[in-house]
Each structure stands twice: as structure tokens, then as C-alpha cells.
Scaffold this motif. Sequence first.
Motif, PDB file in Angstrom:
ATOM      1  N   GLN A  86     105.219 -32.833  32.537  1.00  0.00           N
ATOM      2  CA  GLN A  86     105.354 -34.285  32.684  1.00  0.00           C
ATOM      3  C   GLN A  86     105.724 -34.973  31.361  1.00  0.00           C
ATOM      4  N   ASN A  87     106.048 -34.179  30.339  1.00  0.00           N
ATOM      5  CA  ASN A  87     106.370 -34.714  29.007  1.00  0.00           C
ATOM      6  C   ASN A  87     105.228 -35.577  28.457  1.00  0.00           C
ATOM      7  N   HIS A  97     100.141 -43.445  22.661  1.00  0.00           N
ATOM      8  CA  HIS A  97     101.508 -42.955  22.840  1.00  0.00           C
ATOM      9  C   HIS A  97     101.444 -41.521  23.353  1.00  0.00           C
ATOM     10  N   LEU A  98     101.870 -41.307  24.579  1.00  0.00           N
ATOM     11  CA  LEU A  98     101.663 -40.023  25.247  1.00  0.00           C
ATOM     12  C   LEU A  98     102.924 -39.166  25.345  1.00  0.00           C
ATOM     13  N   LYS A  99     104.064 -39.701  24.929  1.00  0.00           N
ATOM     14  CA  LYS A  99     105.329 -38.975  25.134  1.00  0.00           C
ATOM     15  C   LYS A  99     105.397 -37.753  24.234  1.00  0.00           C
ATOM     16  N   SER A 145     107.770 -35.524  23.760  1.00  0.00           N
ATOM     17  CA  SER A 145     109.038 -35.297  23.051  1.00  0.00           C
ATOM     18  C   SER A 145     109.131 -36.093  21.756  1.00  0.00           C
ATOM     19  N   ASP A 146     108.283 -37.095  21.568  1.00  0.00           N
ATOM     20  CA  ASP A 146     108.288 -37.879  20.328  1.00  0.00           C
ATOM     21  C   ASP A 146     107.369 -37.298  19.256  1.00  0.00           C
ATOM     22  N   ASP A 147     106.676 -36.241  19.587  1.00  0.00           N
ATOM     23  CA  ASP A 147     105.748 -35.629  18.623  1.00  0.00           C
ATOM     24  C   ASP A 147     106.532 -34.734  17.661  1.00  0.00           C
ATOM     25  N   PRO A 148     106.532 -35.023  16.349  1.00  0.00           N
ATOM     26  CA  PRO A 148     107.306 -34.223  15.395  1.00  0.00           C
ATOM     27  C   PRO A 148     106.846 -32.768  15.309  1.00  0.00           C
ATOM     28  N   VAL A 149     105.549 -32.541  15.444  1.00  0.00           N
ATOM     29  CA  VAL A 149     105.037 -31.166  15.398  1.00  0.00           C
ATOM     30  C   VAL A 149     105.565 -30.373  16.588  1.00  0.00           C
TER      31      VAL A 149
END
Length: 461
Positions: free
Chosen positions: A127-128, A196-198, A200-204
Motif C-alpha cells: 500500500q506504499n 507522513h506515511l508515504k 516512497s518518500d523515505d530516503p532510507v
Amino acid sequence: MDTFMLVLQFIVLLAAIFLGVRLGGIAIGYAGGLGVVVLSLGLGMSPGVIPWDVILIIMSVIAAITAMQVAGGLDYLVQIAERALRKNPKKINYLAPTVTYLLTLFAGTGHTAFSMIPVIVEVAKEQNIKPSAPLALAVVSSQIAITASPVSAAVIFLSGVLEPLGVSYPLLLSICIPTTYLGCMIAAFIVNKFTHLKLSDDPVYQERLAAGLIKKTHASVQDKELPKGAKLSVLIFLLGVIAVVIYASAISDALKWIDPVIMKRDHAIISFMLAIATIITIACKLDVSKLVDTSTFRSGMTAAICVLGVAWLGDTFVRGHIEGITEIAQDVVGTYPFMLAVALMFAAMLLYSQAATAKAIIPAVIIALGITPENNGDVYIIVASFAAVSALFILPTYPTLLGAVQMDDTGSTRIGKYIFNHSFLVTGVLMIVLSVALGFLVAPFAIDLFGSVPAVTAAPQ
């Protein structure tokens, strides 16, 4: 000189716990035993009381769950839970903590959450959604549910302490179950709405994705063939839990369906759980040689040793300074009732067990506040603050917490370099605060309406 010895003894207490945390696992209990040796033989303190009742309840409950696991019952429960998660994946931040809460409520141990962690990770990734959000909610809710489980050692101990003070076993559960679950759900709403749950926006996550470290683990157990006795083992365990609740309620001062009481509440749960394990073993034709090799047995016995060492260490220190602790509790908790919850959170962080924390702190606080059968007006403070004994997540060392970090290959669930800045701290504290706050709202009214008027000579069941 007295102040110097107090400081020295406190340093030994913290040093033993710190050593155990660094070593990890069952060694936490080992280090607790070492601390008792130093405090008693080295610094002249009398050894505290070994919490045999708590340890034996943990062992007996784990024995029954182990039998159910070998029979396939845990896999059956996980299939049901996974079906619910995959049917409503967008609601994972609500369903994940609900599932782990109910598993703990049913089984009396938070270690059942292990089986759900891979499923939660996979559904979140699909679900990203950052797995860190539902994992933090699920792991902490599985710990908080201990304070609402009718078969947990913590609830059985507290009900025995509070029964003579007018709070029966059924009343305790009727307060703790709705307040803790609602606290978990409000926290889930806040996390779902304001973080913020997205993924795909997590750099790690992006770094790990680029490095090829993100893999689909196919954690589904829906297609796993279950042993013939899987459903039967769950039914037997469920009937056993119902029997415990009925008996424990029947001997309470509020109902007195069984009078005189032949078997005390803690003895009842120990014997009932061993009986359940026996019936499952026979009815499901288990190979008993497999029982000690299960993950549930290993984690449960580890927990028992940890409670043995750390709770004994904590009780040794508390009993040695009970007068000073009583004076402080009278001044602080008497003026600011919510400070009991803060003290319980701090103690739980160190003592590593809900039952051990309750046993080490709550009797001293009852004495300090002068709560007696004929003067029980402040007993609501104990009930309302009870959820705070579940703050085992503050130090990132609890097995289910570490398991969540290790199983989340996205890297969103992590422990920072400063130890305390981990993925579970803010969510966990929020859940505890909400559960305690709801407890302070509900407990006074519930006890006023439904609390019994105990006899002065009543004894804990």
C-alpha cells in the motif's frame, strides 16, 4: 553515609539492568541475579521476594500456547488475522494494532505479535505505507493489552491486590479493556492522520531499494496446510480462557458464587492452563518432543528468566528503601495522581515486565496513599495508572520490538544512534498517555457505581 549507600545501591541497580540490556535476551535475567548478589552480599541489603506467582503464571500460560502452536492453532489464528488485513489493506494502521491487541488479550502474552510482523510489513509495502507506522502501533498495543488480558500475570496479580479494596476482577477487566483498546485506537487515528506515511518518500527506503535490498518475502500463510487439530486446539484454549474468567469472577467478592474459596485465582490459572495443555496434547495427538523446540516456548521461558532476575533485583531495592519510597509517594502521588503512571513507566522500562513492575511498585504505593478496605477512595488511581506498566518499549530491547526492526527490510522501522530515538517511542508514549487518561476518566465513576464494599478482614484471592 545513608545517602552515599542509597546512591551506591541505585547505581548497582542501574548498572545490572544496563549490563543485561547490553547482553540482551535471557541475559537480562542473568544480570538481575548478579545485581541481587552485589546488593545483598556486597552492600548488605536483604534479598527481596522472588515473584514465584508471576513466573509460574507466565510458564503455565506459555505451556498452553506452546501446545496450541504445535497443534497448528497459532497458524490458524494468523490466517484469520492476515485475511482481515489483506481484505482491508488501507486500514492497516487500525487493523494491525487491533489484531495484536486481540491476540494478546486472548493469549496473555505479547509474544504472539511475532507471527503478525511479517504480514504487517508486506501489506504496508503493498500500500506504499511505511511499515514503521503499523508496526509501532501493533507492537505497543500487544504490550498494552497485557493490562487487559484476563489470563495475564499482571492482571491476576493486580486483581488479587485490589479485591480487598473493593475492585473485583470483573470490574478491573471492565475498566481496563475498553480504556486500553480505545487508547490504542485514538493513537492509531492520530498516527494515520498527522504523520507522513508515504513509503516512497523515505530516503532510507530509496537507498535500500536502489541497492536491491528490498525483497518480497511472500509472508502469506493463507495457503499453508494446517494440521487436523489446528481449529480444535484454538477451541480448547478459548474454552479454557473462558473457564478461567468464569472461575476468577465467581470467587470475587463482588459475586461470591464460590464461597469458601478452595483454590486462589493464581493457582486456578496455573492449573487451568496446564490442564488445557494436557487436553490439547491428547486431543490433537501432539508429538511432545516438538514442544520445547517452538518459538513460543523459547520466548516464554526467556521471559520467565528475565522476570526472575530483574523483578527480584527490583524488589530487593524497593524493599530496602520502602520507607523513603512511601514518603515520596505520599507527597507526590497524593498531590499529583498522574505521577504514579510516570513512575510505573520508568519502572517498566527498567524491570522489563508488566507483572514485575506492578508487583514492585503498586503495593508500596497502596501503603503510601493509605488505601485500606475502609478507606479506599484513592484506589481509582491504581486502576487508572495500570496501563503505564506496559512501557517496555522505551528502551529498544524488547523481543517483539527488535523483531519488527529486523523484519522490516524497508528500513523505515529503525533505532537511532541515540538509542531513545527509535520508531516506537513517540507512538508508544502516546498510547500509554491516552490509555491512562481514559482510565482516569472512567475508573472513578465505574468504581463508585460498581465497586464492592469489602470486608476489613478480606484477603487477596
